[in-house]
Each structure stands twice: as structure tokens, then as C-alpha cells.
Scaffold this motif. Structure first.
Motif, PDB file in Angstrom:
ATOM      1  N   PRO A 219       0.822  -1.214   0.000  1.00 37.98           N
ATOM      2  CA  PRO A 219       0.000   0.000   0.000  1.00 37.98           C
ATOM      3  C   PRO A 219       0.854   1.262   0.000  1.00 37.98           C
ATOM      4  CG  PRO A 219       0.066  -0.961   2.192  1.00 37.98           C
ATOM      5  CD  PRO A 219       0.755  -1.931   1.285  1.00 37.98           C
ATOM      6  N   SER A 220       0.303   2.347  -0.541  1.00 33.75           N
ATOM      7  CA  SER A 220       0.979   3.642  -0.543  1.00 33.75           C
ATOM      8  C   SER A 220       0.697   4.341   0.783  1.00 33.75           C
ATOM      9  CB  SER A 220       0.482   4.499  -1.716  1.00 33.75           C
ATOM     10  OG  SER A 220       0.861   3.918  -2.940  1.00 33.75           O
ATOM     11  N   ILE A 221       1.703   4.366   1.648  1.00 31.56           N
ATOM     12  CA  ILE A 221       1.562   4.966   2.974  1.00 31.56           C
ATOM     13  C   ILE A 221       1.733   6.475   2.877  1.00 31.56           C
ATOM     14  CG2 ILE A 221       2.501   5.021   5.312  1.00 31.56           C
ATOM     15  CD1 ILE A 221       1.149   2.408   4.570  1.00 31.56           C
ATOM     16  N   LEU A 222       0.941   7.202   3.634  1.00 35.77           N
ATOM     17  CA  LEU A 222       1.035   8.664   3.662  1.00 35.77           C
ATOM     18  C   LEU A 222       1.527   9.091   5.040  1.00 35.77           C
ATOM     19  CD1 LEU A 222      -2.355   9.457   1.900  1.00 35.77           C
ATOM     20  CD2 LEU A 222      -0.083   9.450   0.871  1.00 35.77           C
ATOM     21  N   ILE A 223       2.659   9.797   5.074  1.00 36.10           N
ATOM     22  CA  ILE A 223       3.245  10.194   6.358  1.00 36.10           C
ATOM     23  C   ILE A 223       3.272  11.711   6.489  1.00 36.10           C
ATOM     24  CG2 ILE A 223       4.659   8.112   6.467  1.00 36.10           C
ATOM     25  CD1 ILE A 223       7.065   9.983   5.738  1.00 36.10           C
ATOM     26  N   SER A 224       3.231  12.165   7.733  1.00 35.02           N
ATOM     27  CA  SER A 224       3.268  13.602   8.019  1.00 35.02           C
ATOM     28  C   SER A 224       4.607  14.041   8.590  1.00 35.02           C
ATOM     29  CB  SER A 224       2.163  13.967   9.025  1.00 35.02           C
ATOM     30  OG  SER A 224       0.902  13.595   8.540  1.00 35.02           O
ATOM     31  N   ASN A 225       5.370  13.081   9.164  1.00 32.68           N
ATOM     32  CA  ASN A 225       6.633  13.409   9.818  1.00 32.68           C
ATOM     33  C   ASN A 225       7.787  12.652   9.184  1.00 32.68           C
ATOM     34  OD1 ASN A 225       5.415  15.044  11.974  1.00 32.68           O
ATOM     35  ND2 ASN A 225       4.556  13.097  12.662  1.00 32.68           N
ATOM     36  N   LEU A 226       8.907  13.341   8.994  1.00 40.75           N
ATOM     37  CA  LEU A 226      10.114  12.713   8.486  1.00 40.75           C
ATOM     38  C   LEU A 226      10.929  12.169   9.662  1.00 40.75           C
ATOM     39  CD1 LEU A 226      11.075  15.375   5.779  1.00 40.75           C
ATOM     40  CD2 LEU A 226       9.533  13.421   5.577  1.00 40.75           C
ATOM     41  N   GLY A 227      12.135  11.666   9.375  1.00 47.53           N
ATOM     42  CA  GLY A 227      12.975  11.100  10.435  1.00 47.53           C
ATOM     43  C   GLY A 227      12.880   9.589  10.436  1.00 47.53           C
ATOM     44  N   TRP A 228      12.800   9.003  11.634  1.00 42.29           N
ATOM     45  CA  TRP A 228      12.727   7.548  11.770  1.00 42.29           C
ATOM     46  C   TRP A 228      11.283   7.080  11.606  1.00 42.29           C
ATOM     47  CZ3 TRP A 228      16.960   4.793  11.513  1.00 42.29           C
ATOM     48  CH2 TRP A 228      18.174   5.343  11.924  1.00 42.29           C
ATOM     49  N   ILE A 229      11.064   6.171  10.639  1.00 42.22           N
ATOM     50  CA  ILE A 229       9.722   5.677  10.320  1.00 42.22           C
ATOM     51  C   ILE A 229       9.775   4.147  10.280  1.00 42.22           C
ATOM     52  CG2 ILE A 229       7.838   5.742   8.643  1.00 42.22           C
ATOM     53  CD1 ILE A 229       9.258   8.370   7.587  1.00 42.22           C
ATOM     54  N   ASN A 230       8.853   3.519  10.972  1.00 40.54           N
ATOM     55  CA  ASN A 230       8.873   2.071  11.144  1.00 40.54           C
ATOM     56  C   ASN A 230       7.505   1.484  10.820  1.00 40.54           C
ATOM     57  OD1 ASN A 230       9.565  -0.518  11.888  1.00 40.54           O
ATOM     58  ND2 ASN A 230      10.047  -0.026  14.015  1.00 40.54           N
ATOM     59  N   VAL A 231       7.490   0.393  10.056  1.00 41.27           N
ATOM     60  CA  VAL A 231       6.259  -0.369   9.833  1.00 41.27           C
ATOM     61  C   VAL A 231       6.299  -1.566  10.780  1.00 41.27           C
ATOM     62  CG1 VAL A 231       4.865  -1.684   8.213  1.00 41.27           C
ATOM     63  CG2 VAL A 231       6.167   0.275   7.411  1.00 41.27           C
ATOM     64  N   ASP A 232       5.372  -1.612  11.705  1.00 36.01           N
ATOM     65  CA  ASP A 232       5.380  -2.654  12.736  1.00 36.01           C
ATOM     66  C   ASP A 232       3.979  -3.163  13.010  1.00 36.01           C
ATOM     67  OD1 ASP A 232       8.111  -2.771  14.373  1.00 36.01           O
ATOM     68  OD2 ASP A 232       7.777  -0.688  13.829  1.00 36.01           O
ATOM     69  N   LYS A 233       3.951  -4.335  13.616  1.00 35.99           N
ATOM     70  CA  LYS A 233       2.709  -4.784  14.248  1.00 35.99           C
ATOM     71  C   LYS A 233       3.032  -5.179  15.681  1.00 35.99           C
ATOM     72  CE  LYS A 233       2.756  -9.675  12.801  1.00 35.99           C
ATOM     73  NZ  LYS A 233       1.975 -10.728  12.117  1.00 35.99           N
ATOM     74  N   ILE A 234       2.059  -5.005  16.558  1.00 35.24           N
ATOM     75  CA  ILE A 234       2.234  -5.339  17.966  1.00 35.24           C
ATOM     76  C   ILE A 234       2.168  -6.854  18.141  1.00 35.24           C
ATOM     77  CG2 ILE A 234       1.207  -5.153  20.263  1.00 35.24           C
ATOM     78  CD1 ILE A 234       0.304  -2.335  19.516  1.00 35.24           C
ATOM     79  N   ILE A 235       3.124  -7.385  18.904  1.00 31.90           N
ATOM     80  CA  ILE A 235       3.180  -8.813  19.197  1.00 31.90           C
ATOM     81  C   ILE A 235       2.686  -9.045  20.621  1.00 31.90           C
ATOM     82  CG2 ILE A 235       4.694 -10.808  19.460  1.00 31.90           C
ATOM     83  CD1 ILE A 235       4.366  -9.915  16.564  1.00 31.90           C
TER      84      ILE A 235
END
Length: 333
Positions: A219-235
Motif C-alpha cells: 500500500p501507498s503509505i502517507l506520512i506527516s513526519n520525516l525522520g525515523w519511520i517504522n512499519v510494525d505490528k504489535i506482538i
């Protein structure tokens, strides 16, 4: 009066000593040279639009009008990409939230845009479109990273993960004589299944490209903040435990611990002084290994043990003198 002066003197020494101890505690990552993640730079000059593809497949859709810059400003984009656990460990990118939730990473990037030496930001209410290199999983969300004074990163949920999604436009399709027409719509990723099914229900041709695409893939993710960006799911952990380490070595300079989770792109690191080895609220999942590394002047000592839901109280750790080669093997057991 003399007693007051003496008390003030002793308190001053105590405060100074504490500050000195804090200042001298500068932990370093013992695995920082395991892999070197190079910075990538892209010269965007004064281009209006550009699709940037990183070495590992991350795509960034740059639109100049969305940034707070002047017409002739020359823009440079900086990117770092992390897609496996060794890469994350090398730059000490923990997978833990500010609420002590264990995460499994599906990709981390560091993204920065500059004009000269000055960082630039998105305009108010504007977003940057990004596609990560790995397929999304159900439960994946965007997290933003914050570094503390010890260079430890913590991930904060971006409240709502938004994506750009092509929604079937029935009215436009009818106006163009049945030619399938779509309109990009900003939706919450939680609505992705709904809009995917909506497209399928409205499409007349089962061979249509949008009919067969699994929109969870990239999917095309839309972000508002630059810097450190992580795609995660909670375990969800199997257990939460607490313990204290008892080490067989004395006069240590500092102690590093790494929790390694089998079959998960996850780890948690911690850096401690030798007199502070109590650990609380530690998440356990699958086979969880604890790697303990201690430094004594120029010597390195380490060992690895398994933890489980019954681990509690004092843990006796027999540290063994080691070198960088043996140290890396501890991560790969």
C-alpha cells in the motif's frame, strides 16, 4: 555555622559526583560494526516531482509543492533502509513502543530532506507518499522513532496510518462509456478491506488489474513526519517477567543486554551500569534469548541464555571472555 558549611560542602561533592557518573556513562553498541547501513543521497535539485527508489526497494514519491521551500531551493534527500534484524541491531533500532509493547518490524527507514544544511518539512496538512519494500501484514501500522540521551530509540504510534487508495468511480465510469475510472482517496488502513471489497463488488470485468491486486501487499503509505519511520505490528507476549542479573565478573565498565526473539524481526537492547541490573516488565515470546555483554577496560565478556515464562528472581550469568567474531555468533545461534 561551621557545621552548615561542612554540610553544604559534602552535599556539593555528592551532587558533583553523581553528575560525573552520569556524564561518564556513555554506552556503545557492541554490534554496531556487524553490518554497516550506508546513507543514500539523492539530488532532487529543483525538480517538481520525482519517484526515488532506495537500494533495498523503498519508494518515495516527492512532490515539491508539498514542502515549505522556495522556488529555486535545491533539495537533497537522505535515506537509510533496514529490513532485517541484523540491520536493526547494527544501528540499535529497538522494536519496543513507548508503552512497552513488543513490536515486529516489517521495515524501518530514516528519511530526511534538506536545502543545503537546513532540514525542510512538509507544509501543514500535506503528506508524503511512501511504499515500503516488503509486503504489509494485517496489523501493520506506522510508528515514529524518538531517540533518548543514550541513543536508545522508542517507537510511538502515528495515531492513524493512512494510505492512498484507488476507489472505483461509478459516475465517471458511466460518463466515459464504461471505461473503468478510479479516484485516489485517502483512507485509514483499517478501512482497506472494506474499500478493496467495494471495488470488487463494483467491477464488471473480473480480469481487471484492480480486481486481482491484493492491496495489503504494497500500500501507498502517507506520512506527516520525516525522520525515523517504522512499519510494525504489535506482538502479544507469552509472558511478562522480571529478574536481576548476577554476573561472575567484577570491576566491569558497563553491561549491555539484548533480547532476541526466535522467528521474529524483533529485539530489545538495554545499556546498564554494573550496579543496576534489575530488569522489570520484560516481554517473552516464542524462544527468547538473553545476550549479556560486559566490558572491562579493553576486554569483552559475554554469554547467551534462554528465558521463559517461569524465569524469575536472580539469574546467574557466567560471562566468558570473547572477541568480535564470537560475539557475532551469539546473535546467530
Amino acid at each position: 555555622m561551621k557545621n552548615r558549611i561542612l554540610l553544604y560542602f559534602l552535599v556539593s561533592i555528592s551532587i558533583f559526583s553523581c553528575k560525573k557518573d552520569i556524564a561518564e556513562f556513555k554506552p556503545t553498541n557492541p554490534f554496531e560494526n556487524t553490518l554497516v547501513i550506508e546513507k543514500q543521497f539523492f539530488d532532487l535539485d529543483t525538480l517538481t516531482n520525482q519517484i526515488i527508489t532506495g537500494e533495498k526497494g523503498t519508494k518515495i514519491y516527492f512532490n515539491r509543492e508539498d514542502f515549505d521551500i522556495n522556488k529555486n531551493d535545491k533539495v537533497t534527500l537522505e535515506l537509510k533502509e533496514y529490513y532485517n534484524r541484523l540491520e536493526l541491531i547494527s544501528d540499535n533500532l529497538n522494536t519496543i513502543t513507548n508503552k512497552n509493547e513488543l513490536l515486529e518490524s516489517n521495515g524501518v527507514i530514516y528519511l530526511n530532506l534538506k536545502v543545503g544544511d537546513k532540514k525542510i518539512n512538509l507544509k501543514k496538512d500535506k503528506k508524503l507518499r511512501i511504499e515500503f519494500a516488503q509486503k504489509f501484514r494485517k496489523g501493520d501500522r506506522i510508528y515514529n522513532g524518538v531517540l533518548d540521551s543514550l541513543n536508545q530509540i522508542t517507537w510511538i504510534d502515528d495515531k492513524e496510518t493512512y494510505i492512498s487508495f484507488p476507489v472505483f468511480d461509478f459516475e465517471s465510469t458511466r460518463q466515459f462509456g464504461g471505461v473503468e475510472t478510479y479516484m485516489n482517496k485517502i483512507i485509514s488502513i483499517d478501512s482497506l478491506d472494506y474499500y478493496s471489497q467495494l471495488n470488487i463488488d463494483m467491477l464488471s470485468d473480473a480480469t481487471s488489474e484492480l480486481y486481482v491486486i491484493n492491496w495489503w501487499d504494497y500500500p501507498s503509505i502517507l506520512i506527516s513526519n520525516l525522520g525515523w519511520i517504522n512499519v510494525d505490528k504489535i506482538i502479544e507476549p507469552d509472558a511478562i517477567i522480571s529478574y536481576e542479573l548476577n554476573l561472575n565478573q567484577s570491576e566491569l565498565d558497563n553491561v549491555s543486554t539484548f533480547l532476541i526473539y526466535q522467528d521474529l524481526n524483533s529485539f530489545i537492547s538495554d545499556y546498564r551500569q554494573p550496579n543496576n541490573l534489575k530488569f522489570t516488565e520484560i516481554p517473552i515470546k516464542n524462544k527468547t534469548s538473553l545476550v549479556v555483554i560486559a566490558k572491562k577496560r579493553t576486554d569483552i565478556y559475554a554469554n547467551r541464555i534462554l528465558l521463559n515464562k517461569n524465569t524469575i528472581g536472580n539469574l546467574e550469568i557466567e560471562l566468558k571472555k570473547t572477541d568480535s567474531t564470537e560475539l557475532e555468533k551469539l546473535l546467530k545461534k
